[in-house]
Design an enzyme around this catalytic site. Structure first.
Site, PDB file in Angstrom:
ATOM      1  N   LYS A  43       2.177   6.177   8.192  1.00  0.00           N
ATOM      2  CA  LYS A  43       1.095   6.496   7.266  1.00  0.00           C
ATOM      3  C   LYS A  43      -0.181   5.759   7.640  1.00  0.00           C
ATOM      4  O   LYS A  43      -1.285   6.218   7.305  1.00  0.00           O
ATOM      5  CB  LYS A  43       1.504   6.126   5.842  1.00  0.00           C
ATOM      6  CG  LYS A  43       2.587   6.986   5.224  1.00  0.00           C
ATOM      7  CD  LYS A  43       2.806   6.535   3.784  1.00  0.00           C
ATOM      8  CE  LYS A  43       3.896   7.297   3.083  1.00  0.00           C
ATOM      9  NZ  LYS A  43       4.068   6.852   1.685  1.00  0.00           N
ATOM     10  N   TRP A  67       0.800  -1.214   0.000  1.00  0.00           N
ATOM     11  CA  TRP A  67       0.000   0.000   0.000  1.00  0.00           C
ATOM     12  C   TRP A  67       0.838   1.272   0.000  1.00  0.00           C
ATOM     13  O   TRP A  67       0.312   2.357   0.141  1.00  0.00           O
ATOM     14  CB  TRP A  67      -0.920  -0.014   1.228  1.00  0.00           C
ATOM     15  CG  TRP A  67      -1.738  -1.260   1.305  1.00  0.00           C
ATOM     16  CD1 TRP A  67      -2.929  -1.497   0.677  1.00  0.00           C
ATOM     17  CD2 TRP A  67      -1.412  -2.466   2.009  1.00  0.00           C
ATOM     18  NE1 TRP A  67      -3.367  -2.768   0.957  1.00  0.00           N
ATOM     19  CE2 TRP A  67      -2.461  -3.386   1.773  1.00  0.00           C
ATOM     20  CE3 TRP A  67      -0.349  -2.861   2.816  1.00  0.00           C
ATOM     21  CZ2 TRP A  67      -2.458  -4.667   2.318  1.00  0.00           C
ATOM     22  CZ3 TRP A  67      -0.342  -4.130   3.354  1.00  0.00           C
ATOM     23  CH2 TRP A  67      -1.387  -5.028   3.110  1.00  0.00           C
ATOM     24  N   ASP A  68       2.159   1.150  -0.175  1.00  0.00           N
ATOM     25  CA  ASP A  68       3.061   2.304  -0.085  1.00  0.00           C
ATOM     26  C   ASP A  68       3.021   2.920   1.308  1.00  0.00           C
ATOM     27  O   ASP A  68       3.066   4.137   1.467  1.00  0.00           O
ATOM     28  CB  ASP A  68       2.704   3.357  -1.151  1.00  0.00           C
ATOM     29  CG  ASP A  68       3.794   4.416  -1.315  1.00  0.00           C
ATOM     30  OD1 ASP A  68       4.884   4.234  -0.754  1.00  0.00           O
ATOM     31  OD2 ASP A  68       3.534   5.433  -1.985  1.00  0.00           O
ATOM     32  N   TYR A  69       2.962   2.061   2.328  1.00  0.00           N
ATOM     33  CA  TYR A  69       2.983   2.527   3.706  1.00  0.00           C
ATOM     34  C   TYR A  69       4.421   2.690   4.198  1.00  0.00           C
ATOM     35  O   TYR A  69       4.793   2.209   5.280  1.00  0.00           O
ATOM     36  CB  TYR A  69       2.217   1.568   4.610  1.00  0.00           C
ATOM     37  CG  TYR A  69       0.716   1.733   4.562  1.00  0.00           C
ATOM     38  CD1 TYR A  69       0.122   2.951   4.233  1.00  0.00           C
ATOM     39  CD2 TYR A  69      -0.127   0.669   4.863  1.00  0.00           C
ATOM     40  CE1 TYR A  69      -1.248   3.104   4.199  1.00  0.00           C
ATOM     41  CE2 TYR A  69      -1.515   0.807   4.835  1.00  0.00           C
ATOM     42  CZ  TYR A  69      -2.064   2.026   4.505  1.00  0.00           C
ATOM     43  OH  TYR A  69      -3.427   2.172   4.482  1.00  0.00           O
ATOM     44  N   ASP A  70       5.248   3.367   3.383  1.00  0.00           N
ATOM     45  CA  ASP A  70       6.598   3.697   3.831  1.00  0.00           C
ATOM     46  C   ASP A  70       6.549   4.321   5.227  1.00  0.00           C
ATOM     47  O   ASP A  70       5.618   5.062   5.555  1.00  0.00           O
ATOM     48  CB  ASP A  70       7.224   4.749   2.907  1.00  0.00           C
ATOM     49  CG  ASP A  70       7.395   4.290   1.483  1.00  0.00           C
ATOM     50  OD1 ASP A  70       7.178   3.103   1.216  1.00  0.00           O
ATOM     51  OD2 ASP A  70       7.731   5.126   0.635  1.00  0.00           O
TER      52      ASP A  70
END
Length: 781
Positions: free
Chosen positions: A473, A445-448
């Site tokens: 995030k 989910w692009d939860y960098d």
């Protein structure tokens, strides 16, 4: 006036038929049954009004009465939610009070008009307040804590290497902050809309060595006179802007004072890293490159990176310096391909620029750089966010992202899986891993981990516990022992949604939730949370929501469109949090912006691997290529045809968390709709809704929290202990950067500085190019 009557009748008939048709579809999708009969009632009222039938007013009055009851049953006294449901119907009811309509349809017209007034009075009584507001029970005073160093300086990006963003200054107070005035401005001279892509000014200056030091999004480094904002020197590395993306930026520089151990030239140096992947040391006195650092002041960070291209790898955050080691990671373009530069984290000698160590998670043998002809492990998770350091423990705390591409993970290595979306503690002397903690498993989910870890000391029997707070995030706040990485507040693994993934993908069965700390993620979304300016676009959002695949947080991406909430923008993003150690309050600014996600087959995504496809600045719906996988990805905001978010407000909040009790002390929406509106138009009304944004906070010992990071051209000060807004000022662009404060070395005045930035991703325009400094009037300091 028969034509006005028939115009109203025609509008009611048209709107009613549209709502009825949409309502029938919504019922078929399993949604609310209100819209079908409501639409029929409105259409029939219009038909009867056209014919002069006295039943028109009575029917519309009944419709309004039922609408008010339905709205209260569905959302209670939430002002913005009631507004979306009641204002449109009530506006159509007011014309029934016009004399010529009353004469045409009789007393029923009065009933319709009065029902409309009741609706407006109900909304006025709610005062457009969000139910997502928690008032402070009482104010609090701070217990003095010793803060090392000169209190008038701002020597690191987060003021200290702990990333607290806490200043011990007390000249500006809650009682005099309302008299703050503009002291000076500085124009960087760069047009942020200039090709190749628009990019915001997001830098936070340092105040050290008698100068304000910062970089621009084109990597020009400035030194300003802190009293006047006049430039002292300017250094332009002339970075090639090709391959740009909407996140091209430079958020700050670092500073090192070598003292007598470093002879001239360059005993005091400014360290910066560029979009062209260069590490540069500049003489703080002159702005000239330090000749003994690398090659004439420059170190090529592309060394050992293998195949790359402009814009695929660069440094967006300020390096951290611990002892005599510069530590930095780098930004790697999202979703371009499975073959991108490494996420390696490296340590360099601050005097010579020599490589001290490298942490290549995919190959420990590269600890001192790869052998000739070889490269660091490609496509490993990178660390683009600001880092923190603890000199006493000898640790650097590295927040990591996920491996590229973001939304398909079936081909990731075991090491990438282990360190993706984590906090990793590295030995500052060797780069060896001391511990790691993962905030999202098999992140799709692009939860960098985008925020700087904030280091705090928690009271404990017999002393304090060295702790680390990690905003994410996901809206989760993880509280860890920074010596070991073990949770100090309970973390629970909860089952994660499994339906909807593509056949090649694998999913983590659980995800970690920080149950011992307040969640800032927001509640799970339901149909009743849908919002709109009119009943029609609210109905559109309800229909769209019912068609989405959504099983709550961490709904996996798939070939059908899914809802991602919290979004890939946050929760909390790169601006991080602030911590007042005297009041023991953690100040958290958060975003509530749902995103739609869908994987598309390879043929529909194309195979291009240009970095411009990452964070596309002009076409947010363009498929991201994810070359090397069977799919591309399409991402876009969950908005109505009018361009407003389908989710009900607030879209941005500030929360104060009491770190003694680990409970919310207060919470409030921040930002008004003054500079926002449907179809991109500015409403111009200072009505508090809570707006999204990416800038951060600054807290002071005197009890103030400064914040400008919303989609509004304003900079504000709040009482730290209660959240009361005490001061605000208009700026030429929104303040989506982190503010800082310092004491002028000649005047003794306290200044507060922020960049007027705007932001591309949140569509906060215009983009700015100026810094603004505020201070008390000369006689009031």
């Amino acid at each position: 006036m028969i034509w006005l009557t028939r115009l109203l009748a025609a509008l009611l008939l048209l709107v009613g038929l549209i709502v009825a048709a949409g309502g029938a579809y919504l019922i078929w999708l399993g949604g609310s049954p209100y819209y079908l009969p409501g639409g029929i009632a409105v259409a029939l009222s219009g038909y009867w009004l056209w014919r002069g039938d006295r039943r028109a007013g009575w029917l519309y009055a009944l419709f309004l009465a039922i609408t008010i009851v339905w709205a209260l049953c569905e959302v209670g006294l939430g002002g913005w939610q009631l507004t979306a449901r009641i204002v449109g119907p009530a506006l159509f009811g007011l014309p029934f009070l016009l004399p010529f309509i009353r004469r045409r349809v009789g007393k029923g017209a009065v009933a319709a008009g009065l029902a409309s007034l009741v609706g407006f009075l109900l909304i006025l009584g709610c005062a457009l307040q969000s139910p997502m507001e928690i008032a402070a029970l009482s104010g609090r005073s701070g217990t003095p804590v010793a803060i090392p160093g000169d209190p008038g300086l701002w020597p690191s990006w987060g003021r200290d290497d702990a990333g607290t963003r806490f200043s011990p200054l007390t000249q500006i107070t809650p009682t005099n902050v309302e008299t703050l005035q503009l002291a000076w401005t500085f124009d960087t001279g760069h047009d942020p809309m200039r090709a190749p892509v628009p990019s915001p000014l997001q830098s936070t200056p340092l105040m050290v060595d008698g100068k304000l030091l910062f970089c621009t999004q084109t990597n020009i480094v400035f030194a300003l006179d802190p009293e006047t904002g006049k430039p002292l020197w300017r250094f332009d590395p002339k970075v090639d802007p090709k391959g740009g993306s909407a996140v091209r930026t430079c958020r700050g520089v670092a500073y090192h004072d070598g003292g007598a151990a470093v002879p001239a030239p360059c005993p005091r140096r400014v360290i910066t890293a560029t979009y062209g992947a260069q590490l540069i040391a500049l003489d703080s006195a002159t702005g000239r490159p330090c000749p003994g650092f690398g090659e004439g002041g420059f170190v090529d960070l592309n060394q050992g990176m293998g195949r790359t291209a402009p814009g695929l790898y660069y440094i967006s955050s300020a390096p951290v310096i611990i002892g005599d080691v510069i530590v930095l990671g780098g930004w790697v373009a999202d979703n371009v391909s499975t073959d991108e530069p490494s996420g390696v984290v490296r340590g360099y000698d601050v005097i010579t620029g020599a490589l001290r160590w490298a942490w290549d998670m995919g190959n420990p043998n590269n600890a001192h750089g790869p052998a000739p002809g070889e490269a660091y492990t490609r496509s490993t998770p990178n660390s683009w966010a600001p880092m923190s350091a603890d000199a006493k423990l000898g640790l650097v705390f590295v927040p990591t992202g996920n491996a590229t591409p973001d939304h398909f993970g079936a081909y990731r290595s075991a090491q990438s899986e282990k360190y993706s979306s984590s906090i990793v503690a590295l030995d500052a002397a060797t780069g060896a891993v001391r511990w790691s903690f993962q905030t999202a498993h098999h992140d799709l989910w692009d939860y960098d981990v985008a925020s700087q870890p904030t280091l705090i000391d928690l009271p404990a029997p017999g002393g304090t516990i060295p702790a680390l707070v990690q905003p994410t995030k996901r809206g989760e706040l993880f509280l860890l022992d920074r010596r070991t990485g073990k949770p100090l507040a309970a973390v629970r693994e909860r089952p994660a949604p499994q339906a909807g993934k593509v056949p090649e993908e694998r999913l983590s069965p659980t995800q970690p939730f920080s149950v011992g700390m307040p969640s800032i993620a927001g509640d799970r979304i339901s149909e009743r949370d849908m919002w709109g300016i009119t009943p029609i676009d609210q109905l559109w959002c309800r229909i769209h929501f019912r068609k989405l695949r959504y099983d709550g947080p961490n709904t996996p991406p798939g070939l059908t469109e899914s809802l991602l909430y919290p979004s890939l923008g946050g929760g909390m993003n790169w601006s991080g949090v602030s911590y007042d150690p005297e009041r023991r309050l953690l100040m958290v600014n958060s975003i509530y912006y749902p995103t739609l996600m869908q994987l598309v087959p390879r043929a529909a995504a194309g195979g291009g691997a240009g970095p411009g496809a990452s964070h596309n600045a002009t076409d947010f719906a363009a498929p991201l290529p994810m070359a090397g996988t069977p799919y591309g990805a399409r991402l876009r905001g969950f908005t109505s045809p009018l361009g407003t978010l389908c989710l009900a407000p607030p879209y941005g909040r500030m929360t104060a968390i009491d770190m003694t009790t680990r409970k919310i002390a207060w919470q409030r929406p921040v930002g008004t709709v003054r500079d926002s509106g449907p179809l991109g138009l500015e409403v111009g009304l200072p009505i508090r809704m809570g707006m999204p944004g990416f800038g951060g906070t600054l807290v002071t010992r005197s009890g103030l929290t400064f914040f400008g990071g919303v989609k509004e051209r304003a900079f504000r000060a709040f009482a730290t202990d209660t959240g009361e807004e005490l001061w605000s000022v208009r700026m030429p662009a929104s303040g989506n950067a982190n503010p800082m404060t310092y004491i002028g070395p000649r005047s003794g005045r306290q200044f507060v500085v922020i960049a007027a930035t705007g932001h591309v991703t949140s569509q906060s325009f215009p983009l700015g190019r100026t810094f603004h400094a505020y201070a008390l009037p000369q006689e009031a300091k």
